[in-house]
Design a protein around this motif. Structure first.
Motif, PDB file in Angstrom:
ATOM      1  N   ARG A 191      56.935 -35.386 -95.024  1.00 54.72           N
ATOM      2  CA  ARG A 191      56.128 -34.842 -96.106  1.00 54.72           C
ATOM      3  C   ARG A 191      55.877 -35.887 -97.194  1.00 54.72           C
ATOM      4  NH1 ARG A 191      58.149 -30.821 -93.507  1.00 54.72           N
ATOM      5  NH2 ARG A 191      57.283 -28.737 -93.619  1.00 54.72           N
ATOM      6  N   SER A 192      56.873 -36.693 -97.474  1.00 54.27           N
ATOM      7  CA  SER A 192      56.716 -37.742 -98.492  1.00 54.27           C
ATOM      8  C   SER A 192      55.690 -38.781 -98.069  1.00 54.27           C
ATOM      9  CB  SER A 192      58.061 -38.432 -98.759  1.00 54.27           C
ATOM     10  OG  SER A 192      58.964 -37.525 -99.346  1.00 54.27           O
ATOM     11  N   VAL A 193      55.746 -39.197 -96.816  1.00 61.63           N
ATOM     12  CA  VAL A 193      54.810 -40.219 -96.328  1.00 61.63           C
ATOM     13  C   VAL A 193      53.382 -39.683 -96.296  1.00 61.63           C
ATOM     14  CG1 VAL A 193      54.161 -41.590 -94.304  1.00 61.63           C
ATOM     15  CG2 VAL A 193      56.544 -41.502 -95.043  1.00 61.63           C
ATOM     16  N   THR A 194      53.199 -38.496 -95.739  1.00 61.71           N
ATOM     17  CA  THR A 194      51.838 -37.961 -95.652  1.00 61.71           C
ATOM     18  C   THR A 194      51.298 -37.590 -97.026  1.00 61.71           C
ATOM     19  OG1 THR A 194      52.600 -35.708 -95.156  1.00 61.71           O
ATOM     20  CG2 THR A 194      52.137 -37.163 -93.274  1.00 61.71           C
ATOM     21  N   ALA A 195      52.152 -37.105 -97.905  1.00 62.88           N
ATOM     22  CA  ALA A 195      51.721 -36.798 -99.271  1.00 62.88           C
ATOM     23  C   ALA A 195      51.306 -38.066-100.002  1.00 62.88           C
ATOM     24  CB  ALA A 195      52.837 -36.092-100.043  1.00 62.88           C
ATOM     25  N   ALA A 196      52.074 -39.126 -99.835  1.00 65.42           N
ATOM     26  CA  ALA A 196      51.741 -40.393-100.497  1.00 65.42           C
ATOM     27  C   ALA A 196      50.384 -40.906-100.032  1.00 65.42           C
ATOM     28  CB  ALA A 196      52.824 -41.431-100.232  1.00 65.42           C
ATOM     29  N   TYR A 197      50.160 -40.879 -98.739  1.00 61.86           N
ATOM     30  CA  TYR A 197      48.892 -41.368 -98.201  1.00 61.86           C
ATOM     31  C   TYR A 197      47.730 -40.505 -98.692  1.00 61.86           C
ATOM     32  CZ  TYR A 197      45.540 -43.391 -95.008  1.00 61.86           C
ATOM     33  OH  TYR A 197      44.444 -44.027 -94.495  1.00 61.86           O
ATOM     34  N   ALA A 198      47.873 -39.198 -98.576  1.00 58.87           N
ATOM     35  CA  ALA A 198      46.799 -38.296 -98.987  1.00 58.87           C
ATOM     36  C   ALA A 198      46.587 -38.358-100.498  1.00 58.87           C
ATOM     37  CB  ALA A 198      47.114 -36.870 -98.543  1.00 58.87           C
ATOM     38  N   GLY A 199      47.665 -38.415-101.260  1.00 57.57           N
ATOM     39  CA  GLY A 199      47.544 -38.501-102.712  1.00 57.57           C
ATOM     40  C   GLY A 199      46.830 -39.762-103.144  1.00 57.57           C
ATOM     41  N   ALA A 200      47.117 -40.868-102.480  1.00 59.45           N
ATOM     42  CA  ALA A 200      46.427 -42.127-102.785  1.00 59.45           C
ATOM     43  C   ALA A 200      44.959 -42.048-102.396  1.00 59.45           C
ATOM     44  CB  ALA A 200      47.109 -43.285-102.058  1.00 59.45           C
ATOM     45  N   ALA A 201      44.659 -41.432-101.266  1.00 60.85           N
ATOM     46  CA  ALA A 201      43.267 -41.324-100.806  1.00 60.85           C
ATOM     47  C   ALA A 201      42.416 -40.493-101.760  1.00 60.85           C
ATOM     48  CB  ALA A 201      43.222 -40.712 -99.402  1.00 60.85           C
ATOM     49  N   LEU A 202      43.027 -39.523-102.432  1.00 57.27           N
ATOM     50  CA  LEU A 202      42.285 -38.631-103.320  1.00 57.27           C
ATOM     51  C   LEU A 202      42.265 -39.101-104.774  1.00 57.27           C
ATOM     52  CD1 LEU A 202      43.414 -35.199-101.851  1.00 57.27           C
ATOM     53  CD2 LEU A 202      41.222 -36.372-101.522  1.00 57.27           C
ATOM     54  N   ALA A 203      43.024 -40.127-105.077  1.00 50.18           N
ATOM     55  CA  ALA A 203      43.090 -40.643-106.456  1.00 50.18           C
ATOM     56  C   ALA A 203      41.976 -41.657-106.701  1.00 50.18           C
ATOM     57  CB  ALA A 203      44.450 -41.298-106.684  1.00 50.18           C
ATOM     58  N   PRO A 204      41.597 -41.846-107.955  1.00 52.40           N
ATOM     59  CA  PRO A 204      40.648 -42.920-108.267  1.00 52.40           C
ATOM     60  C   PRO A 204      41.218 -44.266-107.804  1.00 52.40           C
ATOM     61  CG  PRO A 204      40.962 -41.481-110.166  1.00 52.40           C
ATOM     62  CD  PRO A 204      41.979 -41.079-109.128  1.00 52.40           C
ATOM     63  N   ARG A 205      40.336 -45.165-107.426  1.00 53.45           N
ATOM     64  CA  ARG A 205      40.738 -46.447-106.839  1.00 53.45           C
ATOM     65  C   ARG A 205      41.793 -47.182-107.680  1.00 53.45           C
ATOM     66  NH1 ARG A 205      36.483 -49.650-104.075  1.00 53.45           N
ATOM     67  NH2 ARG A 205      37.853 -50.134-102.375  1.00 53.45           N
ATOM     68  N   ASP A 206      41.662 -47.173-108.983  1.00 53.57           N
ATOM     69  CA  ASP A 206      42.597 -47.904-109.839  1.00 53.57           C
ATOM     70  C   ASP A 206      43.881 -47.132-110.144  1.00 53.57           C
ATOM     71  OD1 ASP A 206      41.186 -46.063-111.375  1.00 53.57           O
ATOM     72  OD2 ASP A 206      41.306 -47.292-113.188  1.00 53.57           O
ATOM     73  N   GLN A 207      44.010 -45.938-109.578  1.00 52.62           N
ATOM     74  CA  GLN A 207      45.203 -45.122-109.821  1.00 52.62           C
ATOM     75  C   GLN A 207      45.844 -44.646-108.515  1.00 52.62           C
ATOM     76  OE1 GLN A 207      43.558 -42.080-112.424  1.00 52.62           O
ATOM     77  NE2 GLN A 207      44.359 -43.173-114.202  1.00 52.62           N
ATOM     78  N   ARG A 208      45.668 -45.393-107.470  1.00 52.74           N
ATOM     79  CA  ARG A 208      46.181 -44.966-106.160  1.00 52.74           C
ATOM     80  C   ARG A 208      47.704 -44.834-106.134  1.00 52.74           C
ATOM     81  NH1 ARG A 208      41.763 -46.891-102.645  1.00 52.74           N
ATOM     82  NH2 ARG A 208      40.242 -45.247-103.043  1.00 52.74           N
ATOM     83  N   PHE A 209      48.412 -45.787-106.738  1.00 51.08           N
ATOM     84  CA  PHE A 209      49.875 -45.711-106.741  1.00 51.08           C
ATOM     85  C   PHE A 209      50.335 -44.464-107.489  1.00 51.08           C
ATOM     86  CE2 PHE A 209      54.085 -46.536-108.498  1.00 51.08           C
ATOM     87  CZ  PHE A 209      54.780 -46.804-107.331  1.00 51.08           C
ATOM     88  N   LEU A 210      49.713 -44.189-108.620  1.00 53.11           N
ATOM     89  CA  LEU A 210      50.058 -42.990-109.385  1.00 53.11           C
ATOM     90  C   LEU A 210      49.733 -41.730-108.583  1.00 53.11           C
ATOM     91  CD1 LEU A 210      51.085 -41.669-111.956  1.00 53.11           C
ATOM     92  CD2 LEU A 210      48.766 -41.893-112.900  1.00 53.11           C
ATOM     93  N   GLY A 211      48.585 -41.709-107.905  1.00 56.11           N
ATOM     94  CA  GLY A 211      48.221 -40.571-107.071  1.00 56.11           C
ATOM     95  C   GLY A 211      49.245 -40.325-105.970  1.00 56.11           C
TER      96      GLY A 211
END
Length: 155
Positions: free
Chosen positions: A78-98
Motif C-alpha cells: 500500500r505504501s509503494v502504490t500510494a507513493a507512486y499514485a500520489g506522485a502521479a497526481l501531484a503537481p510536477r514540482d510537488q511530487r515528493f510531497l504528493g
C-alpha cells in the motif's frame, strides 16, 4: 495535493487499485505520463494487467484465508502504490510531497478501514462487506485519478 491524499485513502483499502486508476487516467490522458515507468501504463496490455491484478486482489479479499490489510507486507504494498499514485497526481514540482501525503493517508486509512470492515463483517459477513468496499474503492479511485471518466459516466 488533495488528489494525492484521496488516492492514499484508496490505497489504504486496496493496494493495487491505485495503479489501475493511474493506468486508466494515463491512457485517457487525464494525467501526463511523466513518472518513471508511467509510459508503460500507455501500453494496453500493461493497463489491462493492472486492472486484472486489482480484480484479483478484490476477489482474494473475499476468501476466509485473506490476510488483514494491516500485515507488514500489505502495508508495504500500500505504501509503494500510494507513493507512486500520489506522485502521479501531484503537481510536477510537488511530487515528493504528493507521494508522502499519499503514503501517510494510506497507512492511516488501512487501520481505520480495517477496523470498520471488521465491525461491518460481524453484522453483514465478509463477502457482502467486501463487495460494498470494492465498489466504493474502485469508483473512488477512478474518480480521483480520472475526473473526465467520472464526468462521462455521470452524463
Amino acid at each position: 495535493m488533495m488528489r494525492s491524499f484521496l488516492i492514499g485513502l484508496v490505497a489504504g483499502q486496496r493496494g493495487i487499485t491505485p495503479l489501475a486508476a493511474i493506468a486508466t487516467a494515463t491512457r485517457r490522458h487525464d494525467i501526463p505520463a511523466d513518472l518513471p515507468l508511467q509510459n508503460l501504463m500507455l501500453n494496453p496490455v500493461v493497463a489491462a494487467g493492472t486492472a486484472l491484478f486489482a480484480a484479483a486482489e478484490m476477489a482474494g479479499d473475499k476468501m476466509k484465508t485473506a490476510p488483514d490489510r494491516v500485515v507488514p507486507i500489505g502495508l508495504a504494498v500500500r505504501s509503494v502504490t500510494a507513493a507512486y499514485a500520489g506522485a502521479a497526481l501531484a503537481p510536477r514540482d510537488q511530487r515528493f510531497l504528493g507521494a508522502t501525503v499519499a503514503v501517510g493517508a494510506a497507512l492511516a486509512s488501512s487501520y481505520f478501514g480495517w477496523r470498520l470492515r471488521c465491525a461491518a463483517m460481524r453484522r453483514y459477513g465478509q463477502t457482502a462487506t467486501g463487495f460494498v468496499e470494492d465498489a466504493i474503492v474502485m469508483g473512488s479511485g477512478l474518480a480521483i485519478a480520472s475526473p473526465s471518466l467520472a464526468k462521462a459516466i455521470g452524463r
